[in-house]
Every structure is written in structure tokens, then in C-alpha cells.
Design an enzyme around this catalytic site. Structure first.
Site, PDB file in Angstrom:
ATOM      1  N   CYS A  52      38.472  10.205   0.135  1.00 19.37           N
ATOM      2  CA  CYS A  52      37.042  10.491   0.174  1.00 19.37           C
ATOM      3  C   CYS A  52      36.502  10.412   1.605  1.00 19.37           C
ATOM      4  O   CYS A  52      36.896  11.183   2.448  1.00 19.37           O
ATOM      5  CB  CYS A  52      36.294   9.562  -0.784  1.00 19.37           C
ATOM      6  SG  CYS A  52      34.688  10.211  -1.327  1.00 19.37           S
ATOM      7  N   HIS A  53      35.594   9.461   1.911  1.00 18.38           N
ATOM      8  CA  HIS A  53      35.072   9.315   3.267  1.00 18.38           C
ATOM      9  C   HIS A  53      35.999   8.473   4.145  1.00 18.38           C
ATOM     10  O   HIS A  53      35.748   8.360   5.357  1.00 18.38           O
ATOM     11  CB  HIS A  53      33.678   8.668   3.242  1.00 18.38           C
ATOM     12  CG  HIS A  53      32.588   9.586   2.775  1.00 18.38           C
ATOM     13  ND1 HIS A  53      32.292   9.760   1.436  1.00 18.38           N
ATOM     14  CD2 HIS A  53      31.719  10.385   3.463  1.00 18.38           C
ATOM     15  CE1 HIS A  53      31.283  10.617   1.325  1.00 18.38           C
ATOM     16  NE2 HIS A  53      30.923  11.013   2.531  1.00 18.38           N
TER      17      HIS A  53
END
Length: 252
Positions: free
Chosen positions: A114-115
Site C-alpha cells: 500500500c503506502h
């Protein structure tokens, strides 16, 4: 299979504000298969670290070690979750970035979802690599020189493994398991080598010298607010056991 990952030691590196499921899902997956998992945090985070569900604080998880107490060579893999605040904190923490770089230099698996790849970007690990991540960081990854893959749940380039978002956590965890099982012999040998090279603990009879971690100040500052925290090297004493350096001679 509760034995399929036995003998593997994994560090999950996180700060406050990681997306809950991005840590708890892999944590349960690895432990259920026999792996040893440690949660490693920045030095200023003590005892427990806070998860979020998007922006709402959810649960606390116990911290195993602060980053100054952890050695990259002690692990087979380093896992970096994403989240609302977690990557912002970690990508600006020099010791966290040095830990991740050290793991990469020793050929350990670096996995992020994800991030989380924002932290790999700040550590200088994405240039020229096939990388994926959540949609809103892909432009940043491209600008840093990564070859961004958008249509696969798991992307592996040498020892860098990335996934797009929490919907890929099953494939993300399976990908880490498959990679480590293929490299089990290498992983164990590197751990053994790292352990044998570890310095001996200083004896209690050694003199006290100024702590190299805080230079005698007893505290350090870190986190987004530069909060003061007790130096983990000397535990707030300002000194550590050691042999004083002799004065530099001026007799040439």
C-alpha cells in the site's frame, strides 16, 4: 502447515498510524506457520504502537524492539506496512531508513504494501526496480525512477516485494512465504554468520564512557514533533561500559 515457516525470523517495522490489517494479517499468517515475528519501531515509541483503520485509531500492539536495538542481519525479511501516518513518520526517521538499507545490503527480503513503498522510496531502494503500491503514490514512485506495475497483486524484483493495497494481503503474505522458503538456506546461514560476528557484551568491570548514542545528553528527540525520549543505548544514564580512548598524542 504450522511448520512451513519454522526457523524464519521476520521484522515488521512500523510507527503509530499503520493500517491495522496491513500488519495484523501478515503477523497472524507468519506466526500460524511457525515464523518468529518481531515488531520494530522508532526509538521514541515505547512498549506499544497504535494502529488505525483509515484515520481512526483502533488497537495497540506490543513493541518487541526499538530500531536501535535491532540488527538487520538478525532477520530473514523486513516487512513495511502502509497506513495513514506510519509512512510519514518512518520515511523521515534516519535510523529506520538505515535499518532498511542495512537489510537490503545484506540481501534480506524487503516487503511492503500500500503506502509502505514510500518508505522504500526514501531509503533509495526503488530506482530501476519493478514496484507497485496504492494508486496515489505511483506517480511519486515513477518520479523516483521505479517501473510501476499496476495490474499485479504481488511484484517481485530481486529482494524487493511489493503489493498494491489491503485487498492483496493474501497474495502479499503468500509471496513472502514462497520467497523465504526458496531462500531458507541462505537466510539461516546469514543469520548464523551475523550472530557469530556480534560483539561480546562488555564486562561489568569496564569503565564508564560517554554514551555514543546521545553523546552524554541522556535523551534524544524524534518523531514528527521531535519529542524527547530516553536514549536506548545508555537507557538515560549518559554513559555506557567501555574502554576510554587514550588522548591523541601531539608528539610527532
Amino acid at each position: 502447515d504450522p511448520q512451513s515457516m519454522k526457523g524464519l525470523k521476520i521484522a515488521v517495522v512500523a510507527a503509530h498510524g499503520f493500517e491495522e490489517v496491513e500488519l495484523t494479517y501478515p503477523l497472524k499468517y507468519f506466526k500460524a506457520r511457525g515464523a518468529q515475528v518481531e515488531i520494530v519501531t522508532p526509538d521514541w515509541i515505547k512498549d506499544r504502537v497504535m494502529a488505525v483503520k483509515f484515520l481512526k485509531p483502533s488497537i495497540w500492539l506490543p513493541v518487541t524492539k526499538q530500531v536501535s536495538q535491532a540488527k538487520p542481519t538478525d532477520y530473514c525479511a523486513v516487512v513495511v506496512p502502509g497506513g495513514a501516518w506510519n509512512p510519514i513518520i518512518m520515511r523521515t526517521d534516519g535510523k529506520i531508513l538505515d535499518f532498511i538499507r542495512g537489510a537490503n545490503e545484506n540481501g534480506k527480503l524487503i516487503a511492503s504494501v500500500c503506502h509502505g513503498p514510500q518508505v522504500l522510496l526514501s531509503a533509495g531502494l526503488v530506482k530501476g526496480k519493478d514496484i507497485t503500491g496504492v494508486g496515489d503514490i505511483r506517480t511519486d514512485l515513477r518520479n523516483a525512477g521505479a517501473n510501476v506495475i499496476e495490474d499485479r497483486p504481488v511484484v517481485v524484483d530481486e529482494n524487493i516485494l511489493t503489493s498494491r493495497d489491503p485487498n492483496d494481503l493474501k497474495e502479499f503474505s503468500q509471496g513472502i512465504e514462497e520467497y523465504l522458503k526458496k531462500n531458507l538456506k541462505f537466510c539461516k546461514s546469514r543469520e548464523k554468520a551475523g550472530a557469530s560476528a556480534a560483539p561480546a557484551e562488555p564486562s561489568s568491570t569496564e569503565q564508564q564512557v560517554t554514551c555514543p548514542g546521545c553523546n552524554g545528553a541522556k535523551t534524544l528527540r524524534g518523531g514528527p514533533g521531535m519529542y524527547p525520549y530516553t536514549c536506548p543505548t545508555c537507557k538515560g544514564k549518559g554513559t555506557v561500559p567501555g574502554i576510554p580512548r587514550p588522548p591523541v598524542s601531539t608528539d610527532h
